[in-house]
Motif scaffolding. Structure first.
Motif, PDB file in Angstrom:
ATOM      1  N   TYR A 133       6.760  22.563  -2.054  1.00  0.00           N
ATOM      2  CA  TYR A 133       6.765  21.145  -1.428  1.00  0.00           C
ATOM      3  C   TYR A 133       5.542  20.638  -2.215  1.00  0.00           C
ATOM      4  CZ  TYR A 133       5.852  16.788   1.027  1.00  0.00           C
ATOM      5  OH  TYR A 133       5.603  15.681   1.384  1.00  0.00           O
ATOM      6  N   LYS A 134       5.673  19.262  -2.796  1.00  0.00           N
ATOM      7  CA  LYS A 134       4.562  18.606  -3.333  1.00  0.00           C
ATOM      8  C   LYS A 134       4.648  17.116  -2.913  1.00  0.00           C
ATOM      9  CE  LYS A 134       1.695  17.984  -7.420  1.00  0.00           C
ATOM     10  NZ  LYS A 134       0.547  18.845  -6.645  1.00  0.00           N
ATOM     11  N   ALA A 135       3.689  16.613  -2.287  1.00  0.00           N
ATOM     12  CA  ALA A 135       3.702  14.988  -1.850  1.00  0.00           C
ATOM     13  C   ALA A 135       4.169  14.257  -2.843  1.00  0.00           C
ATOM     14  CB  ALA A 135       2.689  14.853  -1.066  1.00  0.00           C
ATOM     15  N   SER A 136       4.704  13.078  -2.789  1.00  0.00           N
ATOM     16  CA  SER A 136       4.474  11.792  -3.712  1.00  0.00           C
ATOM     17  C   SER A 136       4.158  10.720  -2.813  1.00  0.00           C
ATOM     18  CB  SER A 136       5.935  12.061  -4.377  1.00  0.00           C
ATOM     19  OG  SER A 136       6.954  11.615  -3.455  1.00  0.00           O
ATOM     20  N   THR A 137       3.728   9.853  -3.641  1.00  0.00           N
ATOM     21  CA  THR A 137       3.524   8.555  -2.991  1.00  0.00           C
ATOM     22  C   THR A 137       4.757   7.493  -2.849  1.00  0.00           C
ATOM     23  OG1 THR A 137       1.287   8.585  -4.112  1.00  0.00           O
ATOM     24  CG2 THR A 137       1.861   6.447  -3.501  1.00  0.00           C
ATOM     25  N   SER A 138       4.846   6.914  -1.776  1.00  0.00           N
ATOM     26  CA  SER A 138       5.695   5.934  -1.401  1.00  0.00           C
ATOM     27  C   SER A 138       5.169   4.866  -0.908  1.00  0.00           C
ATOM     28  CB  SER A 138       6.777   6.584  -0.303  1.00  0.00           C
ATOM     29  OG  SER A 138       7.262   7.879  -0.708  1.00  0.00           O
ATOM     30  N   SER A 139       5.694   3.563  -1.454  1.00  0.00           N
ATOM     31  CA  SER A 139       5.043   2.257  -1.090  1.00  0.00           C
ATOM     32  C   SER A 139       5.496   1.555   0.077  1.00  0.00           C
ATOM     33  CB  SER A 139       5.309   1.340  -2.206  1.00  0.00           C
ATOM     34  OG  SER A 139       5.143   0.063  -1.851  1.00  0.00           O
ATOM     35  N   THR A 140       4.986   1.073   1.038  1.00  0.00           N
ATOM     36  CA  THR A 140       5.246   0.152   1.990  1.00  0.00           C
ATOM     37  C   THR A 140       6.056  -1.023   1.749  1.00  0.00           C
ATOM     38  OG1 THR A 140       3.352  -1.186   1.804  1.00  0.00           O
ATOM     39  CG2 THR A 140       2.949   0.474   3.433  1.00  0.00           C
ATOM     40  N   GLY A 141       6.067  -1.339   0.335  1.00  0.00           N
ATOM     41  CA  GLY A 141       6.729  -2.561   0.039  1.00  0.00           C
ATOM     42  C   GLY A 141       5.812  -3.667   0.348  1.00  0.00           C
ATOM     43  N   ARG A 142       6.172  -4.756  -0.087  1.00  0.00           N
ATOM     44  CA  ARG A 142       5.202  -6.020   0.080  1.00  0.00           C
ATOM     45  C   ARG A 142       5.217  -6.330   1.501  1.00  0.00           C
ATOM     46  NH1 ARG A 142       2.453  -8.566  -2.709  1.00  0.00           N
ATOM     47  NH2 ARG A 142       2.743  -7.177  -4.557  1.00  0.00           N
ATOM     48  N   LEU A 143       4.091  -6.235   2.043  1.00  0.00           N
ATOM     49  CA  LEU A 143       3.755  -6.890   3.335  1.00  0.00           C
ATOM     50  C   LEU A 143       3.178  -8.397   3.478  1.00  0.00           C
ATOM     51  CD1 LEU A 143       2.214  -3.431   5.113  1.00  0.00           C
ATOM     52  CD2 LEU A 143       4.440  -4.100   4.678  1.00  0.00           C
ATOM     53  N   ALA A 201       0.810  -1.194   0.032  1.00  0.00           N
ATOM     54  CA  ALA A 201      -0.080   0.184  -0.023  1.00  0.00           C
ATOM     55  C   ALA A 201       0.957   1.367   0.101  1.00  0.00           C
ATOM     56  CB  ALA A 201      -0.748  -0.084   1.232  1.00  0.00           C
ATOM     57  N   ALA A 202       0.181   2.476  -0.404  1.00  0.00           N
ATOM     58  CA  ALA A 202       0.899   3.786  -0.050  1.00  0.00           C
ATOM     59  C   ALA A 202       1.128   3.797   1.642  1.00  0.00           C
ATOM     60  CB  ALA A 202       0.092   4.774  -0.814  1.00  0.00           C
ATOM     61  N   GLU A 203       2.348   4.669   1.730  1.00  0.00           N
ATOM     62  CA  GLU A 203       2.367   5.055   3.098  1.00  0.00           C
ATOM     63  C   GLU A 203       1.782   6.163   3.314  1.00  0.00           C
ATOM     64  OE1 GLU A 203       6.736   5.699   3.845  1.00  0.00           O
ATOM     65  OE2 GLU A 203       6.965   3.397   3.848  1.00  0.00           O
ATOM     66  N   PRO A 204       1.315   6.532   4.509  1.00  0.00           N
ATOM     67  CA  PRO A 204       0.420   7.545   4.794  1.00  0.00           C
ATOM     68  C   PRO A 204       1.133   9.088   4.721  1.00  0.00           C
ATOM     69  CG  PRO A 204       0.809   6.324   6.886  1.00  0.00           C
ATOM     70  CD  PRO A 204       1.424   5.466   5.785  1.00  0.00           C
ATOM     71  N   TYR A 205       0.562  10.056   4.475  1.00  0.00           N
ATOM     72  CA  TYR A 205       0.788  11.439   4.805  1.00  0.00           C
ATOM     73  C   TYR A 205      -0.258  12.463   4.859  1.00  0.00           C
ATOM     74  CZ  TYR A 205      -0.031  12.174  -0.478  1.00  0.00           C
ATOM     75  OH  TYR A 205      -0.582  12.278  -1.480  1.00  0.00           O
ATOM     76  N   LEU A 206       0.011  13.506   5.413  1.00  0.00           N
ATOM     77  CA  LEU A 206      -0.992  14.723   5.738  1.00  0.00           C
ATOM     78  C   LEU A 206      -0.942  15.979   4.996  1.00  0.00           C
ATOM     79  CD1 LEU A 206      -0.722  14.157   9.730  1.00  0.00           C
ATOM     80  CD2 LEU A 206      -2.886  13.908   8.297  1.00  0.00           C
ATOM     81  N   VAL A 207       0.353  16.001   4.359  1.00  0.00           N
ATOM     82  CA  VAL A 207       0.313  17.554   3.730  1.00  0.00           C
ATOM     83  C   VAL A 207       0.339  17.186   2.038  1.00  0.00           C
ATOM     84  CG1 VAL A 207       1.831  19.260   3.232  1.00  0.00           C
ATOM     85  CG2 VAL A 207       1.627  18.707   5.519  1.00  0.00           C
ATOM     86  N   LYS A 208      -0.274  17.601   1.463  1.00  0.00           N
ATOM     87  CA  LYS A 208      -0.296  17.789  -0.141  1.00  0.00           C
ATOM     88  C   LYS A 208       0.387  18.488  -0.793  1.00  0.00           C
ATOM     89  CE  LYS A 208      -4.062  16.705  -3.464  1.00  0.00           C
ATOM     90  NZ  LYS A 208      -5.631  16.557  -3.575  1.00  0.00           N
ATOM     91  N   GLU A 209       0.367  19.762  -0.322  1.00  0.00           N
ATOM     92  CA  GLU A 209       1.676  20.599  -1.059  1.00  0.00           C
ATOM     93  C   GLU A 209       1.817  21.768   0.014  1.00  0.00           C
ATOM     94  OE1 GLU A 209       0.275  21.484  -5.091  1.00  0.00           O
ATOM     95  OE2 GLU A 209      -0.851  22.996  -4.417  1.00  0.00           O
ATOM     96  N   VAL A 210       2.748  22.782  -0.515  1.00  0.00           N
ATOM     97  CA  VAL A 210       3.022  23.845   0.362  1.00  0.00           C
ATOM     98  C   VAL A 210       3.493  24.881  -0.929  1.00  0.00           C
ATOM     99  CG1 VAL A 210       4.378  25.237   1.960  1.00  0.00           C
ATOM    100  CG2 VAL A 210       3.761  22.787   2.392  1.00  0.00           C
TER     101      VAL A 210
END
Length: 456
Positions: free
Chosen positions: A351-361, A334-343
């Motif tokens: 700043y602009k958020a990007s999606t990071s993966s948890t890797g395979r759980l 899944a994507a790792e969670p975050y709270l800030v979309k952009e500044v």
């Protein structure tokens, strides 16, 4: 001549030390200057201890904090209360970690020009949370202690991160004078607390069983209301009779899952708890979540059975476990969670958020099978109407507290919908039964999430 040579070498040494010192200062400046600029006593950024530049808005543009002319929270008292643990208070009892992390971008700062705010432009931080969803979640908790979290497991955007108890930062109550009402009020329960999971932990035990017990899908079990494991009686929440593995999860049978945990053994269960992230911390937007824990290395067989059921010394962090729900729904990662979309500052994106993966759980086959089992539980036990009428999977938990206290109510799960790929968790402290207490909250919150995402 010797004296001149010594003086020359001494001068060169001093020059070298000066250059080295200047180099250290330059390096420190480029690394630390954003923190220096946004330090609480900086006159360029703060007036009487209050940040004097920038706005924070929700995903739809609703202003939740305006610092362009002093620190002004939202007009709505319910919204101020729902956002307290994300934005902090005026007294510094609750850390405004989002402002600390992105303060330099909000006030208009770069390492070449310094602070360059002109009054004609302003900084703006856009959050991923929805103001309406936050208010809905807090109202649904109805004054009870706990947390509600919802996020998009495809992108990582957190739509809801409510922690209760809370208070209005513009009308601060007597916290010290009401210790029972405001117990733990300064803690963000979604990000920084851990809880005994109760039966939602069976989703870890189930994942291990699907991988490690070849005939688990074809087995049948018998529940007569209790079973003796390791010399101790494991009490169930009912008499389930003969049932298969899928039915055992749907009915949350302690007897079956206690027996499975004992069969899997401590090393396997600990490996899976670590693999799916129970002990993991997620860091984003200036904060780091608490880590859960699962240690059965010295547990007796009966204690191992209870651990596989979700009691013993098990602990989960709500944000982390919500992310695990997203991995189940999304084929194992899944994507790792975050709270800030952009500044932004003026027209410039700082700043602009990007999606990071948890890797395979989880293995994809295991995740898909577990998701099907959780959907079966929704259809046959929890009721599809509680999940905005969408394809959902879920698992309830009733986590015993001991000491004469009522159990914590816990519910975790997901929506598998291309338009609303959401994972969620609800914890109501001393709430009692997980399903009966949490699903009415989820029904309101998920409906509000659908409306918020449709408006994007």
């Amino acid at each position: 001549m010797n004296k001149l040579a010594k003086r020359a070498w001494f001068a060169l040494a001093l020059a070298g030390m000066l250059l080295l010192g200047m180099g250290v200062i330059v390096v420190r400046y480029f690394i630390d200057s954003p923190d220096w600029v946004t330090f609480q006593n900086s006159p360029h950024v703060y007036t009487d201890g209050v940040m004097n530049s920038g706005k924070i808005v929700d995903r739809g543009g609703t202003v939740v904090l305006d610092a362009t002319n002093g620190k002004s929270y939202a007009d709505s008292a319910s919204l101020r209360r729902s956002m307290l643990h994300l934005l902090g208070d005026r007294e510094g009892n609750i850390t405004p970690f989002l402002l600390q992390e992105y303060g330099s971008e909000l006030v208009g700062f770069d390492r070449i020009n310094g602070t360059y705010s002109t009054g004609k432009r302003e900084g703006q931080m856009m959050l991923t949370v929805s103001a309406d969803v936050q208010r809905t979640a807090l109202a649904a908790l109805d004054g009870r202690k706990g947390t509600v979290g919802v996020y998009n497991y495809k992108t990582g955007e957190i739509l809801c991160a409510v922690s209760s108890p809370t208070y209005d930062p513009d009308d601060v109550p007597d916290v010290e004078g009401s210790p029972e009402t405001y117990e733990g009020v300064y803690v963000n329960r979604f990000l920084h607390a851990t809880y005994t999971p109760g039966s939602v932990f069976k989703l870890v035990t189930a994942a291990a069983a699907l991988d490690e017990i070849p005939d688990i899908g074809s087995r049948t079990f018998t529940c007569e209301g209790s079973a003796v494991i390791g010399g101790e009686t494991i009490q169930c929440n009912g008499v389930h009779g003969t049932l298969n593995f899928e039915e055992a999860l749907a009915h949350s049978c302690n007897v079956v899952f206690g027996e499975i945990a004992a069969e899997l053994g401590p090393k396997t269960l600990m490996r899976y708890a670590e693999q799916v992230g129970v002990t993991r911390r997620y860091s984003f937007d200036g904060t780091t979540t608490a880590a859960g824990s699962f240690d059965v290395s010295n547990a007796a067989e009966s204690e191992l059975a209870w651990a596989g059921i979700g009691q013993y010394t098990d602990q989960i962090n709500p944000c982390q476990y919500m992310t695990y729900m997203g991995a189940i729904a999304n084929g194992g990662s899944a994507a790792e969670p975050y709270l800030v979309k952009e500044v932004t500052y003026g027209d410039s994106v700082k700043y602009k958020a990007s999606t990071s993966s948890t890797g395979r759980l989880l293995d994809s086959t295991t995740a898909d099978r577990l998701a099907d089992m959780m959907h079966n539980a929704v259809v046959n036990v929890y009721g599809e109407w509680n999940f905005a009428g969408l394809y959902a999977g879920g698992k309830s938990g009733t986590a015993e507290n001991g000491g004469g206290k009522a159990a914590n109510a816990v519910f975790a799960g997901f929506l598998q919908d291309s338009d609303y790929p959401l994972a969620f968790i609800v914890v109501v402290e001393e709430g009692g039964g997980g399903a009966s207490v949490c699903t009415p909250i989820l029904s309101q919150v998920l409906s509000a999430c659908v409306v918020a995402m449709d408006a994007d």
